[in-house]
Design a protein around this motif. Structure first.
Motif, mmCIF file in Angstrom:
data_model
loop_
_atom_site.group_PDB
_atom_site.id
_atom_site.type_symbol
_atom_site.label_atom_id
_atom_site.label_comp_id
_atom_site.label_asym_id
_atom_site.label_seq_id
_atom_site.Cartn_x
_atom_site.Cartn_y
_atom_site.Cartn_z
ATOM 1 N N THR A 85 -3.368 -0.301 -8.572
ATOM 2 C CA THR A 85 -3.140 0.520 -7.378
ATOM 3 C C THR A 85 -3.419 -0.228 -6.086
ATOM 4 O OG1 THR A 85 -5.406 1.427 -7.382
ATOM 5 C CG2 THR A 85 -3.749 2.601 -8.678
ATOM 6 N N ARG A 86 -4.006 -1.420 -6.150
ATOM 7 C CA ARG A 86 -4.287 -2.198 -4.951
ATOM 8 C C ARG A 86 -3.042 -2.872 -4.402
ATOM 9 N NH1 ARG A 86 -8.616 -6.124 -7.542
ATOM 10 N NH2 ARG A 86 -6.815 -6.268 -8.943
ATOM 11 N N LEU A 87 -2.037 -3.074 -5.244
ATOM 12 C CA LEU A 87 -0.852 -3.811 -4.847
ATOM 13 C C LEU A 87 0.121 -2.931 -4.075
ATOM 14 C CD1 LEU A 87 -0.151 -5.779 -8.157
ATOM 15 C CD2 LEU A 87 -1.492 -6.503 -6.171
ATOM 16 N N ALA A 88 0.990 -3.587 -3.328
ATOM 17 C CA ALA A 88 2.052 -2.863 -2.638
ATOM 18 C C ALA A 88 2.895 -2.129 -3.676
ATOM 19 C CB ALA A 88 2.917 -3.841 -1.845
ATOM 20 N N GLY A 89 3.105 -0.860 -3.454
ATOM 21 C CA GLY A 89 3.836 -0.053 -4.421
ATOM 22 C C GLY A 89 2.983 0.474 -5.542
ATOM 23 N N GLY A 90 1.669 0.134 -5.527
ATOM 24 C CA GLY A 90 0.771 0.592 -6.583
ATOM 25 C C GLY A 90 0.221 1.978 -6.369
ATOM 26 N N GLY A 91 0.486 2.558 -5.205
ATOM 27 C CA GLY A 91 0.061 3.937 -4.953
ATOM 28 C C GLY A 91 -1.228 4.086 -4.198
ATOM 29 N N GLY A 92 -2.006 3.003 -4.042
ATOM 30 C CA GLY A 92 -3.270 3.100 -3.338
ATOM 31 C C GLY A 92 -4.338 3.787 -4.167
ATOM 32 N N PRO A 93 -5.551 3.897 -3.621
ATOM 33 C CA PRO A 93 -6.662 4.491 -4.382
ATOM 34 C C PRO A 93 -6.375 5.917 -4.840
ATOM 35 C CG PRO A 93 -7.469 3.400 -2.403
ATOM 36 C CD PRO A 93 -5.971 3.443 -2.292
ATOM 37 N N ILE A 94 -6.925 6.274 -5.996
ATOM 38 C CA ILE A 94 -6.878 7.660 -6.455
ATOM 39 C C ILE A 94 -7.899 8.451 -5.637
ATOM 40 C CG2 ILE A 94 -7.216 9.221 -8.407
ATOM 41 C CD1 ILE A 94 -6.594 6.905 -10.262
ATOM 42 N N PRO A 95 -7.501 9.506 -4.935
ATOM 43 C CA PRO A 95 -8.475 10.290 -4.169
ATOM 44 C C PRO A 95 -9.497 10.952 -5.089
ATOM 45 C CG PRO A 95 -6.217 10.774 -3.475
ATOM 46 C CD PRO A 95 -6.122 9.996 -4.745
ATOM 47 N N GLY A 96 -10.733 11.014 -4.626
ATOM 48 C CA GLY A 96 -11.789 11.629 -5.413
ATOM 49 C C GLY A 96 -11.479 13.062 -5.788
ATOM 50 N N GLY A 97 -11.774 13.394 -7.053
ATOM 51 C CA GLY A 97 -11.558 14.750 -7.542
ATOM 52 C C GLY A 97 -10.139 15.036 -7.958
ATOM 53 N N THR A 98 -9.289 13.989 -8.074
ATOM 54 C CA THR A 98 -7.897 14.198 -8.465
ATOM 55 C C THR A 98 -7.519 13.275 -9.611
ATOM 56 O OG1 THR A 98 -6.918 12.538 -6.967
ATOM 57 C CG2 THR A 98 -7.346 14.736 -6.060
ATOM 58 N N SER A 99 -6.387 13.601 -10.242
ATOM 59 C CA SER A 99 -5.831 12.788 -11.324
ATOM 60 C C SER A 99 -4.527 12.154 -10.867
ATOM 61 C CB SER A 99 -5.557 13.636 -12.566
ATOM 62 O OG SER A 99 -6.736 14.141 -13.130
ATOM 63 N N ARG A 100 -4.172 11.049 -11.517
ATOM 64 C CA ARG A 100 -2.868 10.434 -11.295
ATOM 65 C C ARG A 100 -2.321 9.990 -12.643
ATOM 66 N NH1 ARG A 100 -2.612 5.708 -7.028
ATOM 67 N NH2 ARG A 100 -3.185 7.483 -5.724
ATOM 68 N N ASN A 101 -1.025 10.225 -12.849
ATOM 69 C CA ASN A 101 -0.373 9.788 -14.076
ATOM 70 C C ASN A 101 0.146 8.365 -13.922
ATOM 71 O OD1 ASN A 101 -0.880 12.322 -15.030
ATOM 72 N ND2 ASN A 101 1.241 12.986 -15.137
ATOM 73 N N PHE A 102 0.068 7.589 -15.018
ATOM 74 C CA PHE A 102 0.545 6.218 -15.026
ATOM 75 C C PHE A 102 1.510 6.030 -16.193
ATOM 76 C CE2 PHE A 102 -3.459 5.994 -12.770
ATOM 77 C CZ PHE A 102 -3.190 5.117 -11.726
ATOM 78 N N PRO A 103 2.738 5.547 -15.919
ATOM 79 C CA PRO A 103 3.663 5.247 -17.016
ATOM 80 C C PRO A 103 3.209 4.000 -17.767
ATOM 81 C CG PRO A 103 4.603 4.565 -14.917
ATOM 82 C CD PRO A 103 3.315 5.285 -14.595
ATOM 83 N N VAL A 104 3.505 3.981 -19.054
ATOM 84 C CA VAL A 104 3.169 2.834 -19.904
ATOM 85 C C VAL A 104 4.421 2.244 -20.545
ATOM 86 C CG1 VAL A 104 1.803 2.067 -21.892
ATOM 87 C CG2 VAL A 104 0.890 3.826 -20.371
ATOM 88 N N LEU A 105 5.406 3.078 -20.816
ATOM 89 C CA LEU A 105 6.557 2.650 -21.611
ATOM 90 C C LEU A 105 7.557 1.802 -20.831
ATOM 91 C CD1 LEU A 105 7.281 5.972 -23.558
ATOM 92 C CD2 LEU A 105 5.806 4.066 -24.211
ATOM 93 N N ASP A 106 7.687 1.999 -19.542
ATOM 94 C CA ASP A 106 8.760 1.358 -18.783
ATOM 95 C C ASP A 106 8.234 0.351 -17.770
ATOM 96 O OD1 ASP A 106 10.725 2.960 -20.082
ATOM 97 O OD2 ASP A 106 10.228 4.619 -18.736
ATOM 98 N N VAL A 107 7.097 -0.260 -18.064
ATOM 99 C CA VAL A 107 6.514 -1.228 -17.141
ATOM 100 C C VAL A 107 7.149 -2.594 -17.396
ATOM 101 C CG1 VAL A 107 4.393 -2.368 -16.406
ATOM 102 C CG2 VAL A 107 4.365 0.062 -17.052
ATOM 103 N N PRO A 108 7.731 -3.234 -16.379
ATOM 104 C CA PRO A 108 8.361 -4.551 -16.581
ATOM 105 C C PRO A 108 7.352 -5.569 -17.130
ATOM 106 C CG PRO A 108 8.972 -3.633 -14.442
ATOM 107 C CD PRO A 108 7.899 -2.742 -15.001
ATOM 108 N N GLY A 109 7.786 -6.288 -18.170
ATOM 109 C CA GLY A 109 6.948 -7.335 -18.744
ATOM 110 C C GLY A 109 6.014 -6.870 -19.831
ATOM 111 N N CYS A 110 5.884 -5.563 -20.023
ATOM 112 C CA CYS A 110 5.013 -5.023 -21.077
ATOM 113 C C CYS A 110 5.898 -4.236 -22.049
ATOM 114 C CB CYS A 110 3.932 -4.115 -20.505
ATOM 115 S SG CYS A 110 2.782 -4.942 -19.384
ATOM 116 N N THR A 111 6.107 -4.776 -23.222
ATOM 117 C CA THR A 111 7.037 -4.175 -24.179
ATOM 118 C C THR A 111 6.307 -3.179 -25.065
ATOM 119 O OG1 THR A 111 8.297 -6.236 -24.188
ATOM 120 C CG2 THR A 111 8.775 -4.646 -25.930
ATOM 121 N N VAL A 112 6.360 -1.918 -24.683
ATOM 122 C CA VAL A 112 5.722 -0.849 -25.452
ATOM 123 C C VAL A 112 6.807 0.151 -25.838
ATOM 124 C CG1 VAL A 112 3.925 0.924 -25.482
ATOM 125 C CG2 VAL A 112 3.602 -1.169 -24.131
ATOM 126 N N PRO A 113 7.058 0.382 -27.124
ATOM 127 C CA PRO A 113 8.159 1.267 -27.535
ATOM 128 C C PRO A 113 7.790 2.739 -27.382
ATOM 129 C CG PRO A 113 6.996 0.482 -29.464
ATOM 130 C CD PRO A 113 6.376 -0.217 -28.284
#
Length: 418
Positions: free
Chosen positions: A165-193
């Motif tokens: 989340t620190r990178l450009a396009g990473g969304g920035g910090p997660i605000p306290g007391g909240t959740s954020r969803n993260f995709p795993v299947l479609d991340v470039p360079g990480c082959t997860v079926p």
């Protein structure tokens, strides 16, 4: 000699039973992910602190998380809440001798968590020893059972970064007391079926300012669980491994009690077993020390550890068929240690980390580290962005399920049509 139909059927039944016994006599284990992480033990609520220099047994099967008796090993998150310095904690199967390894350290008395894969001991219980008095919290996110078609095999990956989340396009910090969803299947360079049902992750919290009391990782689409993945009361970068179930669209959710950046790396996933050599099963061992760079007066290292760690020919002696190792990594840094990375020897260094010790304290983290094939098989690399000693303890390894071989003697003679 005439042989009755019932005699022949009985003989074939014995052969089938023998084949089953041979299969189940293997120690291959596969994973069952819980729908959500579950709290097993909190000594602050029940039992009180474990006294320093003593152990306490915990009957996992009776602790309300509906773990079946068939469970042969547990995927746990262990947290200590000490009143002062706590030199080390060791966790192992109940009924076995205490091993000469550590699970975590809290030299400065902070609240700390570490993941661990632990064999089920006598009556499914585990033992916990603490060198100094401390409260202990045990959470569980899954368990391992003898390999079946309904359990999940492990598929190792070279460590790969799926979010920062620190990178450009990473969304920035997660605000306290909240959740954020993260995709795993479609991340470039990480082959997860899309068949992946759970992930082996390394999650790092990097609070921009102030402490992070609790961070929780869980399958997307579910409720925020009443458990923790890591704690960061000191506000430095803190990492912890976690086996997290795949949620809606294969995503995971991360909840933070306070504003924090999050870095997520993946080193493997769990999915239904398929034919071929890629599907791996867990083989647990008595916890064993692979390497301690302090041994024999060894000096701290910085940068790439030379030579690489030869896990296969260490005293732990995993077999040549092992394709990944379940390790507990401990650093004893000399000053600030930005990060430590473990990866297969023979491959380029990945852009991921295993743990961080920016504040220079003794730090632990579990890691499932694959090993390469060919001449580099059985070895892993370690890179330290600072100066440190390194200790690696092993609790198991992942290898292909052995082929089933049925050996018979000659059957009794028979008579045609009888």
């Amino acid at each position: 000699m005439r042989t009755s139909r019932s005699t022949l059927l009985f003989a074939f039944a014995l052969l089938f039973m023998a084949a089953s016994l041979i299969a189940h006599a293997q120690t291959a284990l596969q994973f069952v992910s819980l729908p959500a992480p579950c709290r097993l033990i909190d000594t602050r609520q029940t039992g009180g602190p474990i006294q320093g220099g003593t152990k306490r047994d915990f009957p996992i099967l009776q602790e309300g998380c509906n773990i079946p008796a068939i469970a042969a090993a547990y995927s746990l998150n262990v947290t200590v809440v000490p009143p002062g310095p706590m030199w080390f904690l060791t966790i192992w199967p109940a009924g076995q001798p205490q091993p000469t390894v550590s699970t975590l350290n809290s030299y400065d008395g902070r609240v700390k968590a570490n993941a661990a894969i632990v064999d089920a001991g006598t009556n499914g219980a585990i033992s916990v020893y603490v060198s100094s008095t401390t409260d202990v919290v045990l959470d569980i996110n899954g368990y391992f059972v003898p390999a079946t078609d309904s359990a999940l095999a492990f598929y190792s990956l070279t460590p790969c970064r799926i979010a920062d989340t620190r990178l450009a396009g990473g969304g920035g910090p997660i605000p306290g007391g909240t959740s954020r969803n993260f995709p795993v299947l479609d991340v470039p360079g990480c082959t997860v079926p899309s068949t992946a049902a759970a992930y082996s992750l390394n999650i790092t919290a990097v609070p921009p300012s102030g402490p992070l009391y609790v961070l929780k990782a869980y399958p997307a689409g579910g409720s925020v669980p009443a458990v923790s993945t890591l704690n960061d009361y000191t506000g430095t970068a803190v990492a912890n491994a976690a086996l997290v179930g795949a949620g809606t669209n294969g995503e995971i959710s991360v909840w933070a009690s306070n504003n924090t950046d999050v870095v997520i790396d993946i080193d493997g996933y769990f999915a239904p077993p398929v034919t071929g050599g890629l599907a791996l099963s867990l083989y647990t061992i008595t916890p064993c020390r692979v390497i301690d760079t302090r041994s024999g007066g060894g000096q701290p290292f910085s940068g790439l550890l030379v030579p690489p760690v030869d896990v296969e020919h260490s005293i732990c002696a995993p077999p040549a068929q092992a394709q990944a190792y379940a390790l507990n990594a401990t650093v004893l840094p000399v000053g600030a240690l930005g990060f430590l990375t473990l990866w297969p020897d023979g491959e380029p260094q990945p852009g991921s980390s295993t743990l961080n010790a920016w504040d220079g304290v003794v730090t632990n983290n579990m890691a499932i580290v694959p090993t390469d094939v060919g001449m580099d098989a059985g070895k892993i690399n370690a890179y330290a962005a600072g100066t440190t000693q390194l200790v690696l303890d092993m609790s198991g390894y992942f290898a292909p399920l052995p082929a089933l071989i049925v050996t018979t003697t000659s059957l009794p003679g028979g008579t045609l049509s009888v």
